[in-house]
Motif scaffolding. Structure first.
Motif, mmCIF file in Angstrom:
data_model
loop_
_atom_site.group_PDB
_atom_site.id
_atom_site.type_symbol
_atom_site.label_atom_id
_atom_site.label_comp_id
_atom_site.label_asym_id
_atom_site.label_seq_id
_atom_site.Cartn_x
_atom_site.Cartn_y
_atom_site.Cartn_z
ATOM 1 N N GLU A 168 -29.869 -64.652 -45.878
ATOM 2 C CA GLU A 168 -28.981 -64.808 -47.045
ATOM 3 C C GLU A 168 -27.515 -64.672 -46.609
ATOM 4 N N SER A 169 -27.250 -63.674 -45.778
ATOM 5 C CA SER A 169 -25.852 -63.452 -45.385
ATOM 6 C C SER A 169 -25.375 -64.543 -44.414
ATOM 7 N N GLU A 170 -26.254 -65.016 -43.546
ATOM 8 C CA GLU A 170 -25.877 -66.100 -42.635
ATOM 9 C C GLU A 170 -25.583 -67.394 -43.388
ATOM 10 N N LEU B 133 -43.001 -69.356 -52.317
ATOM 11 C CA LEU B 133 -44.223 -69.792 -53.007
ATOM 12 C C LEU B 133 -45.208 -68.640 -53.225
ATOM 13 N N ARG B 134 -45.324 -67.793 -52.205
ATOM 14 C CA ARG B 134 -46.310 -66.698 -52.297
ATOM 15 C C ARG B 134 -45.758 -65.453 -52.979
ATOM 16 N N GLY B 135 -44.503 -65.539 -53.387
ATOM 17 C CA GLY B 135 -43.933 -64.431 -54.142
ATOM 18 C C GLY B 135 -43.479 -63.232 -53.312
ATOM 19 N N PHE B 136 -43.285 -63.408 -52.008
ATOM 20 C CA PHE B 136 -42.825 -62.286 -51.170
ATOM 21 C C PHE B 136 -41.323 -62.066 -51.334
ATOM 22 N N VAL B 137 -40.619 -63.133 -51.736
ATOM 23 C CA VAL B 137 -39.194 -63.021 -52.049
ATOM 24 C C VAL B 137 -38.943 -63.835 -53.323
ATOM 25 N N THR B 138 -37.828 -63.558 -53.995
ATOM 26 C CA THR B 138 -37.526 -64.291 -55.227
ATOM 27 C C THR B 138 -36.109 -64.858 -55.180
ATOM 28 N N PRO C 195 -30.487 -65.808 -53.976
ATOM 29 C CA PRO C 195 -30.076 -67.072 -54.610
ATOM 30 C C PRO C 195 -29.536 -68.093 -53.610
ATOM 31 N N ASN C 196 -28.816 -67.641 -52.591
ATOM 32 C CA ASN C 196 -28.235 -68.591 -51.638
ATOM 33 C C ASN C 196 -29.282 -69.176 -50.707
#
Lengths: 232, 232
Positions: free
Chosen positions: B162-164, B193-198, B203-204
């Protein structure tokens, strides 16, 4: 590049050992900055060096400009060191096809052989971390999962390695030690230690592992990590 | 190298999609040899092409000599194609530091981000493959294992991405599409897809994924695999 200072941010009980071994085999001067695990995990202090907070990190400082590069990811570190610090092809190969094969193995170590071994390791952990009678149910679940993929895949990968070692006169590439052997040795050693494969079924792979550990560079690295309290 | 015939041994529902996308982005001519999964696994016929029996395999035939090369391991295939077939730096970078960063990501995809995601996926499978009341015990075991390592590591990796992506103007390297984006997109997409992150927390990263999927090369590849019955 004698114009560089090399530092290895090294964590005990980790795959960082391989990077030290690589540098020792290339007869490079370098400094080790040691880190100790806290509750089995890498300490937060590593995050100050690189946000991913994992070891090994190889730091390369240009003596004249002071500019620093932080290299992470073992396969990439190996690739970088071969390209920039192995001018005599000590761990590389002058034959382009053989050099390509070495590059392939730098990806194979994490991409092909680690995943099924990691899965088998988790199943082992799951069994160990549950007590009877729960362990009975856990065992039946992990057995089903292992059977569906990883057990067969471990066999597949080790069948491949065993046959390649025979074909390549006791090594992975061209009958002599290369960067491929050093990188791939780690998952293979873990697989033998944890009992996922045996020397009865893979005698040539076991012999390869024993042989590459008789090199001077391996002994030198082993002494170095002992000085930092690592038991091997 | 117009002196080469390129064939991709492609398996449905696999990471082979990325290699097709890479070749389409490089505007190369190539042939797809399709394979279908049998009981969820790669069919044995793939072993005739390479003993590891996994897809993708990129076959490169020299038109004049008929000599064939079999490339396996996605990260290595990407590295090879950049070196040998991307003379205009379409997916590479002319700045050496940026080109190094791309090479790092070719290792990162399998070495850093896949392992904790693989672990979380196994925990999800273990929960799904057991029924009540066993599922209750299995859940408590996998929760403990996830907490001990992979959940925190997934967060760590995605915080980094995300930060990169923010730092690099919406892409992984230098504000534009490169081979790094295409290779890393697969584990990231699976994680969403598997819901490990949202997308709320990353968002980025989600926006990056959506953006790179609007490229012409992605659309072309998607059409090609549809013709082989792949649903996406």
């Amino acid at each position: 590049m004698s114009n560089s200072i090399i530092r290895v941010h090294w964590l005990n009980q980790s795959r960082a050992f391989r990077v030290l071994w690589l540098l020792d085999a290339l007869k490079l001067d370098f400094e080790i900055i040691p880190y100790k695990r806290v509750d089995g995990r890498a300490p937060d202090s590593l995050k100050k060096i690189h946000p991913l907070g994992r070891s090994p990190i190889v730091e390369i400082e240009d003596k004249s400009t002071g500019k620093k590069k932080m290299l992470i990811e073992s396969g990439y570190i190996f690739q970088y060191m071969l390209q920039n610090f192995d001018h005599d092809n000590v761990l590389n190969n002058t034959d382009p096809d053989m050099a390509e094969k070495i590059q392939f193995y730098l990806h194979f170590a994490e991409g092909s052989i680690q995943p099924p071994l990691l899965m088998e390791y988790i199943y082992q952990l799951a069994e160990k971390s549950s007590s009877f009678p729960i362990s009975y149910f856990v065992q039946s679940v992990v057995n089903k999962l292992s059977e569906a993929y990883s057990r067969g895949e471990v066999k597949n990968q080790f069948d491949f390695l065993e046959s390649e070692i025979v074909k390549n006169k006791g090594y992975l590439v061209d009958g002599k030690l290369s960067a491929a052997d050093i990188l791939v040795s780690f998952p293979v050693e873990m697989a033998f230690l944890r009992g996922f494969v045996t020397s009865e079924i893979y005698p040539n792979t076991k012999k390869w592992l024993d042989t590459i550990k008789t090199t001077d560079s391996y002994a030198i690295t082993k002494e170095k990590v002992k000085a930092f309290g690592e038991e091997m």
